[in-house]
Design an enzyme around this catalytic site. Sequence first.
Site, short mmCIF file in Angstrom:
data_model
loop_
_atom_site.label_atom_id
_atom_site.label_comp_id
_atom_site.label_asym_id
_atom_site.label_seq_id
_atom_site.Cartn_x
_atom_site.Cartn_y
_atom_site.Cartn_z
N HIS A 1 70.86 14.74 -21.71
CA HIS A 1 69.49 15.15 -22.02
C HIS A 1 68.44 14.31 -21.30
O HIS A 1 67.35 14.09 -21.82
CB HIS A 1 69.24 15.13 -23.55
CG HIS A 1 70.06 16.13 -24.29
ND1 HIS A 1 71.28 15.82 -24.84
CD2 HIS A 1 69.84 17.44 -24.55
CE1 HIS A 1 71.78 16.89 -25.43
NE2 HIS A 1 70.93 17.89 -25.27
N GLU B 1 75.27 15.81 -16.29
CA GLU B 1 74.11 16.69 -16.50
C GLU B 1 72.87 15.89 -16.91
O GLU B 1 72.91 15.10 -17.84
CB GLU B 1 74.45 17.71 -17.59
CG GLU B 1 73.34 18.72 -17.85
CD GLU B 1 73.77 19.78 -18.85
OE1 GLU B 1 72.92 20.22 -19.64
OE2 GLU B 1 74.97 20.16 -18.85
N HIS C 1 72.05 28.48 -17.42
CA HIS C 1 71.93 27.86 -18.74
C HIS C 1 71.26 28.85 -19.69
O HIS C 1 70.46 29.68 -19.28
CB HIS C 1 71.06 26.60 -18.62
CG HIS C 1 70.85 25.86 -19.89
ND1 HIS C 1 69.80 26.14 -20.75
CD2 HIS C 1 71.55 24.85 -20.46
CE1 HIS C 1 69.86 25.33 -21.78
NE2 HIS C 1 70.90 24.53 -21.64
#
Length: 260
Positions: free
Chosen positions: A145, A169, A245
Amino acid sequence: MVMFYKDAIIGKDPTDVERVMIGIRKMGAFKPWGAAVSAIEMALWDIVGKATNQPIYNLLGGKCWDKLRAYAYMPPIPEGNPDNAGAVAEQLLKEGNTACKFDPFHPITGVPRDISLKEITYTENIFKSIRSAVGNDLEVGLGTHGQLTTYSAIRVAKAIEPYQPFWFEEPVSPENIDEMARVAAHTSIPIATGERLATVFQFSELLKKQAAQIIQIDIGQAGGILVGKKVAAMAEAWHVPVAFHDCTGPVALTASTHLA
């Protein structure tokens, strides 16, 4: 938000998807790439598909793939013990998954923070347990995140690199493309990002600076199907794959599936 754009929509030909969306962008008072605008764009495609009695993927150039690969979120590890991650991975394989992702760095702060050696080792041990249990049969991605400092992201990447992660990510804030590129330059792990980027210009910078090796555009937030197709075309020119996504629900997921 939708009512703000009514003058760009009412009375227009819904088959002129690009023209309508240009009209919305020209209004300019608000960012024209939020979920509301994406919903308008998808609704236009829905009208066109129903009018022509065609699936949207046919209207975009036809089907490329007969199957699409997806990944699972790794369920909570029993007792939070990294040694138990292997058993969780085995269960995912039994359920038919070939890839998964987990997010070990909590709580999510929303601001760049240092990741302690203890947290890094914990994450490394999760990877070690998974590889010991299932070998190379399960791809494993790491999500963060975007809350790591650049140096923390590089330390994390170095620790887990031997276990061949599927991707890393949002190692740093996705808006800071220069720092994302710096992380990418320090690791062989593919960097994945894009769910929080919103325009073709941002994705162009991401690709030009080689800051990501996997693009994760969310067409439910970035402006819709056409934006996704343009970004995918740019990514193709850089030999970069797209993993669409979705966090905005089944309509956006269906639209993403057609585009994929």
